[in-house]
Design a protein around this motif. Structure first.
Motif, short mmCIF file in Angstrom:
data_model
loop_
_atom_site.label_atom_id
_atom_site.label_comp_id
_atom_site.label_asym_id
_atom_site.label_seq_id
_atom_site.Cartn_x
_atom_site.Cartn_y
_atom_site.Cartn_z
N SER A 20 -3.96 -22.17 1.96
CA SER A 20 -4.84 -21.62 0.95
C SER A 20 -4.75 -20.10 0.96
CB SER A 20 -6.29 -22.03 1.22
OG SER A 20 -7.19 -21.36 0.35
N ILE A 80 -11.21 -21.06 0.30
CA ILE A 80 -11.33 -21.80 1.56
C ILE A 80 -12.48 -22.79 1.49
CG2 ILE A 80 -11.78 -21.55 4.04
CD1 ILE A 80 -10.55 -18.69 3.71
N CYS A 109 -5.44 -17.22 10.50
CA CYS A 109 -5.76 -16.25 9.45
C CYS A 109 -4.85 -15.03 9.58
CB CYS A 109 -7.21 -15.79 9.56
SG CYS A 109 -8.42 -17.13 9.49
N VAL A 147 -15.73 -17.39 7.16
CA VAL A 147 -15.02 -18.67 7.12
C VAL A 147 -15.37 -19.51 8.34
CG1 VAL A 147 -12.74 -19.74 7.27
CG2 VAL A 147 -13.11 -17.81 5.72
N LEU A 193 -4.25 -19.74 6.60
CA LEU A 193 -4.75 -18.79 5.62
C LEU A 193 -3.92 -17.52 5.80
CD1 LEU A 193 -8.53 -19.38 6.41
CD2 LEU A 193 -7.13 -20.60 4.73
#
Length: 255
Positions: free
Chosen positions: A31, A38, A65, A76, A102
């Protein structure tokens, strides 16, 4: 999922509308690294788990991330904590390993040369000493041991050579335009209908792509694109093409 308001695909997955990959009981989710995308992705995961009774394993869950502000990452993580409470309150049926990416860049793992040298050192030590590690020299030079049997070697594969010819499968898949997701992804992100044999690496590409394209050059020096694409590639064919330049002696079968 791309039709949901506010959702953004990963930067490298937009053209193919790619949001996930599944391998048996492993699930990878991709994503864009913004909170709305997210959150929508996690809601979709919750619906999936509620419908099929397949829940993320606590011990095999990971989130990666990159290029995100710390405040956004913490936001998140708070969402993931609340989601975990929902999962744990339900009935646990089957678990699967969940990895959430991510990232700003996606890559393929390629074995580093140091690791390849370490593996080869273990092979040498096991052959001559029956041990995992050995500091002493072997009875025969390793290059000679790795020669084909037809010229009095043992036919062992040099690990570094093996890694090159194994990666050659990717070079062949692109050359032969195999209809699979990885080749389509490479074309959408890197090639964009450019000639593969003449393709030059851009300065801003990822490390793994530079390494992979570099493997193309020894194949290009040995065979033209059409002949290479028409070949049914295998490790043996790749090795013989690049590294087997020995001349068979008449007494090799006796040896």
């Amino acid at each position: 999922m791309g039709s949901l308001t506010g959702y953004k695909y990963h930067d490298r997955c937009t053209q193919l509308r790619l949001i996930h990959l599944c391998f048996a009981f492993d699930l990878l989710l991709f994503s864009h690294g913004d909170y709305i995308s997210i959150l929508l992705m996690l809601r979709g995961l919750k619906i999936f788990s509620s419908s099929f009774g397949l829940l993320p394993s606590e011990t095999k869950f990971a989130i990666y991330c990159s290029g995100m502000d710390d405040s956004e990452v913490r936001r998140v993580l708070r969402s993931l904590v609340s989601l975990e409470v929902i999962y744990l309150s339900g009935t646990l049926a089957f678990q699967f390993a969940l990895k959430i990416f991510l990232l700003q860049n996606v890559g393929i793992m390629i074995l580093p040369k140091k690791l390849l040298r370490d593996v080869e050192a273990i092979c040498r030590a096991f052959l001559w000493k029956g041990m995992t590690y050995s500091s002493g020299p072997g009875l025969v030079a390793w290059n000679n041991v790795c020669l084909p049997k037809k010229v009095v070697g043992l036919g062992f594969r040099k690990v570094i050579y093996w890694n090159v010819v194994a990666m050659g499968k990717y070079i062949w898949a692109i050359a032969s335009e195999k209809d699979n997701l990885w080749v389509r992804w490479i074309h959408s992100v890197y090639l964009n209908n450019l000639d593969w044999w003449e393709y030059k690496i851009p300065t801003d590409c990822s490390w793994y792509w530079k390494r992979l394209v570099a493997v193309k050059h020894p194949f290009k020096a040995k065979i033209d694109l059409n002949a290479f694409a028409a070949t049914k590639y295998s490790i043996k064919i790749g090795h013989d093409l690049l590294f087997d330049h020995t001349i068979k002696v008449h007494w090799s079968n006796v040896v």
